[in-house]
Design a protein around this motif. Structure first.
Motif, PDB file in Angstrom:
ATOM      1  N   THR D 199      39.399  17.922   0.259  1.00  0.00           N
ATOM      2  CA  THR D 199      40.517  18.676   0.826  1.00  0.00           C
ATOM      3  C   THR D 199      40.277  20.174   0.867  1.00  0.00           C
ATOM      4  O   THR D 199      40.863  20.873   1.682  1.00  0.00           O
ATOM      5  N   LEU D 219      34.317  15.928   6.623  1.00  0.00           N
ATOM      6  CA  LEU D 219      34.395  14.769   7.500  1.00  0.00           C
ATOM      7  C   LEU D 219      33.025  14.304   7.949  1.00  0.00           C
ATOM      8  O   LEU D 219      32.805  13.112   8.139  1.00  0.00           O
ATOM      9  N   TYR D 222      31.962  12.184   5.220  1.00  0.00           N
ATOM     10  CA  TYR D 222      32.748  10.949   5.173  1.00  0.00           C
ATOM     11  C   TYR D 222      32.277  10.005   6.288  1.00  0.00           C
ATOM     12  O   TYR D 222      32.103   8.813   6.068  1.00  0.00           O
ATOM     13  N   GLU D 260      39.304   1.259   3.452  1.00  0.00           N
ATOM     14  CA  GLU D 260      40.332   1.456   4.465  1.00  0.00           C
ATOM     15  C   GLU D 260      39.879   0.986   5.839  1.00  0.00           C
ATOM     16  O   GLU D 260      40.654   1.012   6.793  1.00  0.00           O
TER      17      GLU D 260
ATOM     18  N   VAL E 277      49.250  23.783   5.081  1.00  0.00           N
ATOM     19  CA  VAL E 277      47.977  23.273   4.582  1.00  0.00           C
ATOM     20  C   VAL E 277      47.821  21.822   5.041  1.00  0.00           C
ATOM     21  O   VAL E 277      48.788  21.063   5.059  1.00  0.00           O
ATOM     22  N   GLU E 279      45.295  18.366   4.421  1.00  0.00           N
ATOM     23  CA  GLU E 279      44.230  17.861   3.568  1.00  0.00           C
ATOM     24  C   GLU E 279      43.634  16.621   4.216  1.00  0.00           C
ATOM     25  O   GLU E 279      44.316  15.614   4.382  1.00  0.00           O
ATOM     26  N   HIS E 280      42.340  16.739   4.523  1.00  0.00           N
ATOM     27  CA  HIS E 280      41.680  15.638   5.218  1.00  0.00           C
ATOM     28  C   HIS E 280      40.800  14.877   4.255  1.00  0.00           C
ATOM     29  O   HIS E 280      39.792  15.390   3.798  1.00  0.00           O
ATOM     30  N   LEU E 281      41.250  13.654   3.930  1.00  0.00           N
ATOM     31  CA  LEU E 281      40.463  12.885   2.981  1.00  0.00           C
ATOM     32  C   LEU E 281      39.526  11.916   3.666  1.00  0.00           C
ATOM     33  O   LEU E 281      38.784  11.196   3.017  1.00  0.00           O
ATOM     34  N   GLY E 282      39.597  11.854   4.985  1.00  0.00           N
ATOM     35  CA  GLY E 282      38.805  10.843   5.663  1.00  0.00           C
ATOM     36  C   GLY E 282      39.632   9.585   5.826  1.00  0.00           C
ATOM     37  O   GLY E 282      39.982   9.194   6.927  1.00  0.00           O
ATOM     38  N   SER E 283      39.962   8.992   4.647  1.00  0.00           N
ATOM     39  CA  SER E 283      40.761   7.761   4.709  1.00  0.00           C
ATOM     40  C   SER E 283      42.196   8.067   5.125  1.00  0.00           C
ATOM     41  O   SER E 283      42.856   7.266   5.774  1.00  0.00           O
ATOM     42  N   ASP E 284      42.688   9.227   4.713  1.00  0.00           N
ATOM     43  CA  ASP E 284      44.049   9.647   5.042  1.00  0.00           C
ATOM     44  C   ASP E 284      44.024  11.123   5.341  1.00  0.00           C
ATOM     45  O   ASP E 284      43.086  11.824   4.992  1.00  0.00           O
ATOM     46  N   HIS E 288      51.193  19.335   5.182  1.00  0.00           N
ATOM     47  CA  HIS E 288      52.381  19.963   4.623  1.00  0.00           C
ATOM     48  C   HIS E 288      53.031  20.679   5.784  1.00  0.00           C
ATOM     49  O   HIS E 288      52.478  21.621   6.323  1.00  0.00           O
ATOM     50  N   ARG E 301      51.964  11.740   5.362  1.00  0.00           N
ATOM     51  CA  ARG E 301      50.671  11.104   5.284  1.00  0.00           C
ATOM     52  C   ARG E 301      50.366  10.388   6.602  1.00  0.00           C
ATOM     53  O   ARG E 301      51.210   9.662   7.120  1.00  0.00           O
ATOM     54  N   SER E 303      47.408   7.894   8.366  1.00  0.00           N
ATOM     55  CA  SER E 303      46.238   7.110   8.015  1.00  0.00           C
ATOM     56  C   SER E 303      45.012   7.617   8.761  1.00  0.00           C
ATOM     57  O   SER E 303      45.116   8.054   9.912  1.00  0.00           O
ATOM     58  N   GLU E 305      41.626   9.780   9.865  1.00  0.00           N
ATOM     59  CA  GLU E 305      41.442  11.192  10.167  1.00  0.00           C
ATOM     60  C   GLU E 305      42.271  11.559  11.379  1.00  0.00           C
ATOM     61  O   GLU E 305      42.187  10.938  12.438  1.00  0.00           O
ATOM     62  N   TYR E 310      45.941  23.565  10.671  1.00  0.00           N
ATOM     63  CA  TYR E 310      46.809  24.686  10.336  1.00  0.00           C
ATOM     64  C   TYR E 310      47.423  25.326  11.572  1.00  0.00           C
ATOM     65  O   TYR E 310      46.714  25.689  12.503  1.00  0.00           O
TER      66      TYR E 310
END
Ligand SMILES: Nc1ncnc2c1ncn2[C@@H]1O[C@H](COP(=O)(O)OP(=O)(O)OP(=O)(O)O)[C@@H](O)[C@H]1O
Ligand SMILES: Nc1ncnc2c1ncn2[C@@H]1O[C@H](COP(=O)(O)OP(=O)(O)OP(=O)(O)O)[C@@H](O)[C@H]1O
Ligand SMILES: [Mg+2]
Ligand SMILES: [Mg+2]
Lengths: 418, 290, 276, 335, 335
Positions: D199, D219, D222, D260, E277, E279-284, E288, E301, E303, E305, E310
């Motif tokens: 993140t 990414l 990922y 996932e 902000v 947040e890119h987790l890849g999976s999710d 904000h 959230r 699912s 990418e 921003y």
């Protein structure tokens, strides 16, 4: 040791004669196989504190105590010591030197047996005296001593004209100074127990002492006691030394002394007033009243102070090393008369009078001490003042004034004066 | 942890220690207190009588008393100053990497194991003696007049001897403390641009504060009753130049056998010691909680 | 600061540290050396360092004068005895303070310490009388009791600081596991506090070994430890540096050797909670 | 302002080479995260940059200037430590002021910056407290405050959040991200937390045994992990890695598929399996599915609540476009 | 076997009432998790059950027997501590044997149980090591082993996993769940970790300041939190809580919607907002989103990418069936 053997505990001072005795115990054990002796050897001050405390509280830790002529009359009077009047015939009580024996007797009872006795005298280096072009008389005066000290001092080579005690303590510097003051006509108290440090005589005593030490004495003299001075003299750093007669055997012993063959002896100096500046002292063996092993203790005291013991030491270590100053027979022994310091020791002892130590009359007994219980504390406190004066921390006047004040205070507290 | 049961056991288990110490304190203390009101000289048995405050009056007006008080304070503070400052410097040194750390640490610790009597004897005779001592030899070799330590500077000499004995203790504790300092704090301050001396002043020294307090507390306890060193070296002199309270009481009660006077001195000393104790406890309490 | 220390700097530190270490150790070294000299060499000026006739004569003399071994045994018995007794009393007390603290815990601890500030000379006569009445004069038991009482505050404090570092959860775990208070202390607390205990024991032995006031005043012959042994050397007659050195060496050697062997434990434990 | 270049930097402790010669460039303003397993040299690398360790070989340049032999204080960098390394005896204010005091800034300037930092970090109410009286998150903020006021060329963070609890970690993570947005200063950040790395980073550097395994945006890593190591390391829960016949079917030694990217069906699908443990989080459901012929169970994520449970039989279908293939050396086989 | 009943149990430390009178029944074989904010009394409650603290009032019954005044050892419970509380001076074997030794079991019986426990917990190879030589996870297993061998009526766990790192935590979580399945012994488990609570519990007890706020199964709590506190506390990331006019529109003082129940659209929707902000987790992907009129930004959230970032403007639509409504007292308004 059998099942019936008894163990007695003997408190002794750590001086050479006492320690020598510990090495000769086989003789005692041979004669008394049922007695075992435990030694407690302590330095003089510690010893005195320990035995006094024990005897006064009836602690019962010791069966035989080594005590001085100062303690014996006080303790005897209080009934703290066993009477030794019942010593066997062979012990020959009458052979004891009267001056010594009198000091140990209270109202007809002998309360301790003298192990050795001593006075004080001048020991000097014959070679240095010769080099200075002087000759030591048998009975010198203080002014001669000063002159000789000046002549012998050679600071360059660490030779100091005179070594005297400076370490504070009633048995250290005050023993010497009190004896010296006697020859100056000074006294501790007048007949009303009023301290006399404000007298002219004391001022002269102290000033002369300080002048001698400051001009011709070794450095650090305010910390020197008997042992320190002995070491100095043995290593050839002192021209003269006025101290206990027992020292003679040490300074003439070639094993320890580098000047053994260059020592001469003379009576302690005087000022022409009568008394000389010498003292009288004996280390004695006494038996505290509380002990349960009276017989064993007596057997030991008898053995240690007997003529046989003297002979035993002579046989093992030579006549020069026997405990001196207690028996007439010793000085009548021709072999002992060969010992260089024998004559002077006897004369010194005979020259002291504990009952009339100084010019004026005094209410107390004792040459270099005052035989009252308070004296230990007093003597030491006054000794500290004089020692401070010697160290240059206070002036002589100040020291005398302090001594006068603190003595008055203590005497007041103790109830001698109002 | 705090069940009724455990609280009860706790009380039970602490009581032997508390009762013993209470006895150890109270029994002699009450006897001392009682004696202090008596005219009581060991050498004059059977003459004990009640004298009220006389013993206290004499003890407190004794000129030696103020000297002793001052000497006691000077001795404690002097030794503390030497050992704490010296201990910090030594700890800093021993904390550095160098060859033979283990051996040097052993050398530095050694004085702590030496009996006070022995150390006093050795220092007095073999080092400070103005004629035969090693210092005198050294001075002469350098062409100087030997210094007479024990009569010219008695208190300072005793402070020196006692400091020698206690320096290892301070060093050990401070070294342990120094080694417990979080290295990251030092690194952080280095990143923040603090040079060595400032790191020492702002980071290390404050970190050591707690240990210094402990050193002060423990040493004070022992230093207040320094005795053997004085007895062996100077006998409290010359004059009263090196007499501390303990020694003064010793002279009263064991040289003059004035148990009454000595007891009064003892009571005074106990009161003074407790004042010091309260003061110290305050300080340490604050520092130990933080 | 894990940066490489230059060898040069390390060398400088080495020289410096060794110089100071030797300086601090010097009096002891000199004493040991002197004990092997003859009296004359002992006071020689300039001093003789190593180049002299090594002799054991002084040791022989000293041993002849007093039975070293008996004093030594007394020292051992008294210091070990008082330490063991002290631990037996102090462990439970420290347990209580560390794990069941109350508002008064610190006051009690500080009070205990303050008992150490009583000047011993002030209470010698009462204690002497007491000991006489109890028949404890010149007994090992008597000395063990006195030294235990003297050092108890220090033992309690040290143990308390070590115990406090042991997480209470472990004792609770033991309790959950069915341990009684006794087995909790014996099986869990004590073994966990071993390093701290070791250093407490060591320090206490050192303090007891070197205690010179009570041991000297409450003993005569039978139970006199080494402090009394050395007391007879404080000013013998004539030249005595070598004999003094021999006696001193004999008196301090056992504790010095013990101290050196166990210095790690001692150092590790000597913190009195000064280090968090 | 804050470009950091490592040129053949090597570090050995004694004989042990912890970091073999390594090249890396950190651009001005970038947020770079170092990740890797414990002991791989992340901290060491950061400390080399900080100047807290000496390099054994190679050169470190900060803003084109050779900084290899500069002491830490002279490099113009600020560091935030895992343990916070606050000065415990100083108040928060003093802590923050310390670097400025060392730099000899004027009292007013110090005040001004402290005010600003405290406001930005929500510390205004705590300025007079000691660190011991603060919570973990507050302490962390003080440490950051102390770093900010120096206005450094770059910030270095060594696992700054690992001592905080989960909830706080999330909050502080956002705060640091926002700080980076606001200051636009270079930040180098060490972590072993997946989520933090993903993140926060502009660029992630994956290290293994002192080697750089891959450098890229989150990414990138990922989606296209360069090898099995990176594939297994990046992503949470971990990518399922399958070897054996199933992998060979896809022309690879190892295939990987993320939890996932597996479709779950009770009717049909590619792989048939039995559900082991299932974890129902409400928002998601994780199944550990045992499939015959695969060694390890596969982890599967289903969105929302799925009412399947222990022992149920299900079918899984990998999302073909998200299937990763690796060769015998573990290297990615390009599609 | 392991039914625990708390009857009006109250606990005060001095004057501070930490737990006001409280009733709770834990059924035999249940896995009950206590959650709640720090300092709410979770540990205290557990320690009351264990007997490590005295209750101030009330009664604790274990298997219908009054255990209120029994010492801990007599209650037949085993506890696993956060710090593991292993005996550091004993080997793993001795650690595990300790409770049996205290109970005076025969040597053979001890051996037998140690073997069994070690096998179950994969500790066989480590039996002769000291705890200091084990990793965190292994230590935790030893602590559990020590608890198991006593065959207690119930296990008590106080945050047993909070000292482990994220990866290990997941593993140990599964192990404990499996253990519970296998032994079917009552377990009471304290945690502040969302995921642990949701995945392990049969029944969650939510505490606040010593009060029970809600008791229920994880999904009950997730789906129908009884009040705002529980709503905000259960679920990760936290439920978005919205007050003000928007809430009033739905006839409530507060409305809540979980991040996973908001639909994102770049075209249209109910609420328009700007991404803060992301947040890119890849999976999710978590956004904000700042929405005008709402105080706090909403967490959303998505699912996989989603390539929004921003400053982008987006529309959010709450999933109506997952919208929670609360009244002025914060209590749930039933649909
Ligand atoms: N001062 C040192 N002396 C010797 N080896 C060291 C030193 N510091 C670190 N190492 C070794 O260097 C390697 C890398 O350590 P480093 O602390 O950089 O790892 P890390 O990636 O930060 O690990 P972690 O995630 O556990 O913090 C480790 O094998 C470590 O043992
Ligand atoms: N021995 C004690 N004396 C006084 N107050 C205590 C004691 N133990 C706990 N408390 C107080 O009781 C309250 C509940 O503490 P407890 O440890 O049960 O909280 P918790 O829910 O376990 O918190 P955490 O999640 O931080 O572990 C806290 O306010 C705490 O300060
Ligand atoms: Mg690291
Ligand atoms: Mg808790």
């Amino acid at each position: 040791t059998g099942a019936t053997s008894e163990t007695i505990t003997v408190a002794t001072v750590n001086n050479g004669d006492m320690i020598r005795m510990q090495g000769l115990m086989d003789d005692f054990y041979a004669k008394h196989p049922d007695i075992e002796v435990e030694w407690v050897t302590l330095e003089e001050n510690v010893l005195r504190q320990r035995v006094t405390q024990d005897v006064a509280t009836k602690g019962g830790q010791f069966d035989v105590m080594t005590i001085g002529t100062y303690e014996v009359p006080i303790w005897g009077e209080r009934g703290w010591l066993m009477s030794l009047n019942d010593m066997p015939e062979s012990y020959d009580v009458d052979d004891l030197l009267p001056a010594i024996r009198d000091g140990l007797t209270v109202e007809g009872e002998l309360y301790a047996a003298p192990f050795y006795g001593e006075s004080s005298m001048v020991m000097y280096r014959t070679d240095l005296m010769e080099a200075a072009g002087l000759e030591m008389p048998d009975a010198p005066t203080w002014s001669f001593i000063k002159e000789a000290a000046a002549a012998m001092t050679d600071e360059e080579n660490e030779i100091y004209g005179i070594c005297l005690r400076g370490k504070a303590g009633w048995g250290e510097n005050m023993a010497f100074l009190t004896a010296m003051s006697n020859s100056y006509g000074a006294r501790w108290f007048d007949m009303d127990w009023k301290p006399q440090f404000d007298s002219e005589a004391w001022a002269n005593t102290l000033n002369d002492y300080l002048e001698l030490m400051n001009s011709y004495g070794p450095p650090g003299a305010s910390g020197n006691g008997f042992n320190e001075n002995l070491a100095l003299f043995q290593t050839g750093k002192c021209g003269m030394w006025i101290d206990a007669t027992v020292a003679a055997s040490f300074v003439t012993n070639p094993k320890d002394s580098s000047v053994a063959d260059k020592v001469g002896f003379a009576l302690a100096p005087d000022n022409g007033l009568g008394p000389r500046g010498n003292w009288l002292w004996a280390w004695n063996l006494g038996i505290p009243a509380g002990t349960k092993k009276v017989d064993a203790a007596k057997a030991f005291v008898e053995w240690a102070t007997s003529k046989e013991y003297t002979a035993l030491v002579a046989g093992k270590e030579g006549w020069a090393n026997v405990p001196p100053g207690t028996r007439k027979s010793l000085y009548e022994n021709p072999e002992y008369q060969d010992v260089p310091f024998a004559k002077m020791t006897l004369e010194s002892i005979l020259a002291a009078n504990p009952k009339k130590p100084t010019v004026d009359e005094v209410p107390y007994v004792g040459v270099q001490f005052v035989a009252i219980p308070e004296f230990q504390g007093l003597g030491t406190a006054v000794g500290q003042q004089f020692s401070a004066a010697l160290a240059g921390q206070i002036s002589a006047e100040q020291a005398l004034e302090n001594a006068q004040k603190l003595t008055e205070r203590e005497m007041m507290k103790a109830g001698y004066i109002k | 942890m705090a069940t009724k049961h455990s609280r009860m056991s706790a009380r039970l288990m602490i009581s032997p220690a508390v009762l013993l110490l209470l006895g150890w304190m109270l029994i002699p203390l009450s006897m001392t207190l009682y004696f202090s009101f008596l005219r009581y000289n060991l050498l004059m048995p059977g003459m004990e009588e009640f004298t009220g405050l006389t013993n206290y009056r004499y003890f407190l007006t004794d000129p030696a008393f103020f000297a002793a008080l001052w000497n006691t304070i000077a001795l404690v503070l002097g030794v503390l100053a030497v050992t704490v400052v010296g201990g910090i410097l030594l700890a800093l040194l021993l904390d550095q990497p160098f060859f033979g750390q283990g051996i040097v640490r052993i050398l530095v610790i050694a004085p702590f194991f030496v009996m006070p009597t022995v150390s006093a004897l050795v220092w007095k005779n073999m080092f400070m003696n103005p004629v035969n001592g090693l210092f005198a030899h050294a001075a002469k070799a350098l062409g100087l007049q030997p210094f007479d330590f024990l009569s010219s500077a008695p208190l300072a000499s005793i402070i020196g001897i006692v400091s020698w004995q206690w320096l290892p203790f301070a060093t050990l504790i401070l070294l342990t403390a120094l080694q417990s300092l979080d290295q990251e704090q030092l690194e952080a301050s280095e990143m923040d641009g603090a040079p060595w001396i400032k790191r020492f002043w702002y980071i290390m020294l404050p970190h050591l504060a707690r240990s210094i307090t402990v050193v002060i507390l423990i040493q004070t306890i022992f230093l207040l009753s320094v005795f053997a060193e004085i007895l062996v070296t100077t006998n409290g002199g010359p004059g009263t130049a090196s007499t501390n309270l303990t020694y003064l009481i010793y002279m009263q009660s064991l040289l003059q056998f004035d148990v009454g006077g000595g007891s009064a001195g003892g009571v005074v000393a106990i009161i003074l010691a407790n004042i010091v104790a309260i003061f110290l406890m305050r300080m340490i309490g604050k520092n130990l909680d933080a | 600061m894990a940066r490489t220390v230059t060898t040069q700097r390390k060398l400088v530190t080495t020289v410096f540290a060794w110089a100071i270490g030797i300086a601090i150790f010097f009096p002891i070294l000199w004493t040991i050396l002197t004990s092997f000299k003859s009296e004359a060499v002992a006071i020689a000026d300039p001093p003789v360092w190593f180049n002299f006739d090594w002799t054991l004569e002084n040791y022989a003399t000293v041993q002849e004068r007093s039975n070293y071994f008996r004093h030594f045994m007394n020292s051992v018995i008294i210091s070990v005895g008082s330490t063991v007794l002290g631990l037996i009393i102090a462990v439970p007390a420290a347990w209580s303070m560390a794990f069941v603290p109350s508002k008064r815990t610190k006051d009690i601890l500080m009070w205990m310490l303050s008992t150490k500030m009583l000047p011993p000379v002030g209470v010698l006569v009462p204690i002497y009388l007491l000991f006489r009445n109890l028949g404890l004069l010149d007994t090992q038991v008597g000395l063990i009791i006195v030294l235990t009482l003297i050092n108890l505050p220090i033992i309690v404090w040290m143990l308390y600081t070590y115990f406090k570092e042991i997480p209470g959860e472990i004792l609770e775990a033991a309790r959950m596991d069915g341990a009684t208070l006794r087995s909790e202390i014996i099986h869990v607390l004590t073994p966990m506090a071993i390093p701290g205990m070791a250093s407490t024991v060591l320090l206490n032995i050192i303090l007891a070994w070197n205690e010179a006031f009570w041991t000297l005043n409450l003993t005569a012959a039978k139970s006199a430890p080494l402090t009394a042994f050395i007391a007879s050397y404080s000013s013998p007659e004539g030249l005595f540096y070598a004999k003094l050195s021999a006696a001193s060496t004999m008196a301090i050697a056992p504790i010095l050797i013990m101290g050196w062997f166990s210095q790690k434990q001692l150092v590790r434990g000597l913190t009195f909670g000064a280090v968090k | 302002m804050g470009r950091i270049t490592l040129d053949k930097v090597r570090k050995a402790f004694g004989d042990v080479e912890v970091i073999p010669p390594l090249d890396l460039t950190i651009e001005d303003g970038e947020f770079v995260v170092f990740v890797g397993p414990s002991g791989c040299g992340k901290s060491t690398l950061l400390r080399l940059i900080a100047g807290l360790e000496d390099v054994s070989d190679g050169q470190i340049r900060i803003d084109r200037q050779d900084a290899t032999n500069l002491p830490p204080a002279k490099r113009g960098l600020a560091m935030v430590f895992q343990s916070y390394a606050l000065y415990p005896h100083m108040s928060v204010r003093k802590n923050i002021a310390f670097p400025m005091k060392m730099a000899g800034l004027s009292q007013e300037e110090q005040e001004r910056r402290i005010e600003a930092a405290a406001k930005a970090l929500n510390l205004t109410d705590y300025l007079d407290r000691k660190p011991g009286q603060l919570s973990g998150g507050q302490r962390q903020r003080v440490a950051i405050g102390r770093a900010i006021v120096r206005e450094p060329a770059a910030f270095l963070f060594d696992e700054p959040l690992s001592n905080l609890d989960a909830a706080l970690r999330v909050g502080m993570r956002l705060e640091i991200s926002e700080l980076h947005k606001r200051l636009a200063t270079t930040m180098v950040y060490v972590t072993h937390d997946q989520v933090e790395a993903m993140t926060m980073a502009d660029k992630i550097v994956v290290l293994r045994a002192g080697h750089i395994e891959q450098v890229g945006s989150p990414l990138e890593l990922y989606n296209t992990p360069r090898n099995v190591f990176v594939a297994g390391f990046i992503g949470s829960p971990k990518m399922n890695l399958i070897t054996g016949p199933e992998a060979e079917k896809h022309g690879a030694t190892t295939i990987g598929i993320r939890p996932e990217h597996l479709e779950v069906s009770t009717g049909s699908g590619e792989w048939k399996g039995v559900i082991g443990v299932s974890e129902h989080l409400g928002s998601d459901t994780f199944f550990h599915v045992n499939i015959e012929g695969f060694g390890e169970p596969l982890t599967v994520r289903a969105s929302g609540e799925v009412s399947l449970t222990y022992g149920d039989t299900i079918w899984l279908t990998p999302n073909a476009s998200n299937l990763h293939r690796f060769d015998a050396e573990g290297l990615r086989i390009a599609d």
